[in-house]
Design a protein around this motif. Structure first.
Motif, PDB file in Angstrom:
ATOM      1  N   GLU A  96     -72.635 -66.359  -8.663  1.00 48.16           N
ATOM      2  CA  GLU A  96     -71.277 -66.620  -7.774  1.00 48.16           C
ATOM      3  C   GLU A  96     -71.744 -66.145  -6.234  1.00 48.16           C
ATOM      4  O   GLU A  96     -71.256 -66.969  -5.486  1.00 48.16           O
ATOM      5  CB  GLU A  96     -70.473 -65.425  -8.242  1.00 48.16           C
ATOM      6  N   GLN A 148     -73.014 -69.104  -4.735  1.00 41.44           N
ATOM      7  CA  GLN A 148     -72.135 -70.310  -4.632  1.00 41.44           C
ATOM      8  C   GLN A 148     -71.424 -70.052  -3.376  1.00 41.44           C
ATOM      9  O   GLN A 148     -70.989 -70.887  -2.709  1.00 41.44           O
ATOM     10  CB  GLN A 148     -71.119 -70.377  -5.683  1.00 41.44           C
ATOM     11  N   LEU A 149     -71.070 -68.831  -3.333  1.00 36.15           N
ATOM     12  CA  LEU A 149     -70.319 -68.380  -1.901  1.00 36.15           C
ATOM     13  C   LEU A 149     -71.160 -68.640  -0.759  1.00 36.15           C
ATOM     14  O   LEU A 149     -70.624 -69.083   0.212  1.00 36.15           O
ATOM     15  CB  LEU A 149     -70.061 -66.814  -2.040  1.00 36.15           C
ATOM     16  N   GLY A 172     -73.374 -70.846  -0.532  1.00 38.48           N
ATOM     17  CA  GLY A 172     -73.307 -72.451  -0.250  1.00 38.48           C
ATOM     18  C   GLY A 172     -72.118 -72.796   0.380  1.00 38.48           C
ATOM     19  O   GLY A 172     -71.731 -73.731   1.393  1.00 38.48           O
TER      20      GLY A 172
END
Lengths: 229, 229
Positions: free
Chosen positions: B88, B91-92, B94
């Motif tokens: 996660e 992902q953050l 990105g």
DNA sequence: CCGCAGCATTCTGTATGCAGAAGTTTGTAT
DNA sequence: ATACAAACTTCTGCATACAGAATGCTGCGG
């Protein structure tokens, strides 16, 4: 009404869904359907009575509706249905565009053969709906295609943001929601090809132009343009 | 703080902020500071007593904390501090990168001479802090520079999302929050030049690389790298 | 006729009360 | 000693109650 709410909620989750969830859904429905118009003052007691619950779950639903951008909560004044402005709509379209572009880039890097296959199926469905002139099916297919690309991207944070932003975009443009038609689905086909090749750069570029055009198109319709291409 | 970001709130009269807002802020602070650890069960009554309020504002704050991703709310079980995963966090980073990139592009298109002047001031401040080895000042200057760029971009929707995402990124990496130092500020200078020229393409590209490097750097530190360059 | 002060009404924001679900402990039987 | 079950202990979710702010109304004075 209370029975209706709880019944609507039961099939959603394994655990008994809280009432506030049902209220949340019901209020969004009322907003989207136009029963509650932008700017309207939402009195907790009225909503509570109308829905057959107490003020408590209504309040909690309104909290969430605020953070999701559906209502504005003014201290000591209560909730008002959010009034979308042209400016905000334009900003949303811009943000959605960059998020979707990123989504396409990631998808191109991740897509497995079966994913591509599924994408082509959704493409077929869309083209079919287009040929049949079935607007509702067309919208559904479009949503399905985009959200499947997002799922291939496999970025939950991104998916959540796209979901939020898209839902608001849809609302803003609900009165003029006319799908773009043939051009859009040609672009979809190009996009799928790029994803199949794993060409992230090109997939992103196509998605960027695709979403920007959708935005322009919707603005044009908003400004008075007719029909769908 | 959130209010300050939305343009609409600027010309609105300052009203007494509800308790739930204070509780919301306090809980985030407790989470960021580590007083409340990931996975921990948050009992409403305990929090209420600890904060000196009733359960009601606590409940409403927890609702918002859920939709903002800080806690997980399990029906009939209550709130649990969200447990961040490596995935996660990646992902953050990105998502933040693409949002900041978009922000830089918009800023390049909007920046007025006085904006550029202000950017150079913030740059000076950062370089000064770097030379003085004042880490806290450095972090502050960095945040100020990035958020000023976002404000030049003049997209409230974007600003809100960047704010949300950045705050979480900061949380995930709090234990290893070490600024990158000289390189980062060289990149900032390049970025400001591009914005001054109104070169959106270049500004976006610099920001993209800048944020991606920051992500890589943090990962490296997380993996055991020491010191700041 | 218009403006304004004071009051009444309405609604929010917070506190408290209560029923039922979830988790935990204890006791019993095998 | 272990497995199981029933009572017990929390805690949530919802309802109700109450205090204070915001708005609108009324009546008086200009």
């Amino acid at each position: 009404m209370r029975e209706a709410l709880t019944a609507a909620a039961t099939h959603r989750v394994a655990r008994p869904a809280p009432l506030r969830q049902a209220v949340y859904d019901a209020l969004i429905e009322l907003i989207i359907s136009g029963s509650l118009t932008p700017g309207q003052h939402l009195v907790e007691a009225e909503l509570a009575e109308h829905l057959g619950v107490s003020r408590q779950p209504v309040r909690e639903a309104l909290q969430r509706l605020q953070t999701d951008g559906w209502v504005d909560l003014r201290p000591a004044q209560g909730a008002f249905v959010h009034s979308p402005t042209e400016e905000e709509a334009a900003q949303l379209l811009g943000v959605r565009s960059v998020l979707e572009t990123y989504s396409a880039r990631l998808a191109a890097g991740n897509a497995k053969p079966e994913d591509v296959e599924r994408l082509w199926e959704l493409q077929e469905e869309g083209v079919g709906a287009l040929a049949a002139g079935d607007v509702e099916r067309l919208v559904t297919a479009n949503t399905a295609l985009h959200s499947f690309i997002t799922s291939i991207a496999a970025n939950a944070v991104l998916a959540e943001l796209i979901s939020q932003v898209s839902r608001k975009v849809r609302w803003y443009y609900t009165p003029i929601a006319k799908p773009r038609g043939k051009d859009a689905w040609n672009e979809h086909a190009q996009l799928i090809k790029a994803i199949a090749k794993g060409d992230a750069e090109r997939a992103g570029e196509i998605m960027r132009k695709h979403t920007e055009r959708t935005g322009d198109y919707r603005k044009a319709v908003a400004a008075g343009a007719t029909a769908l291409s």
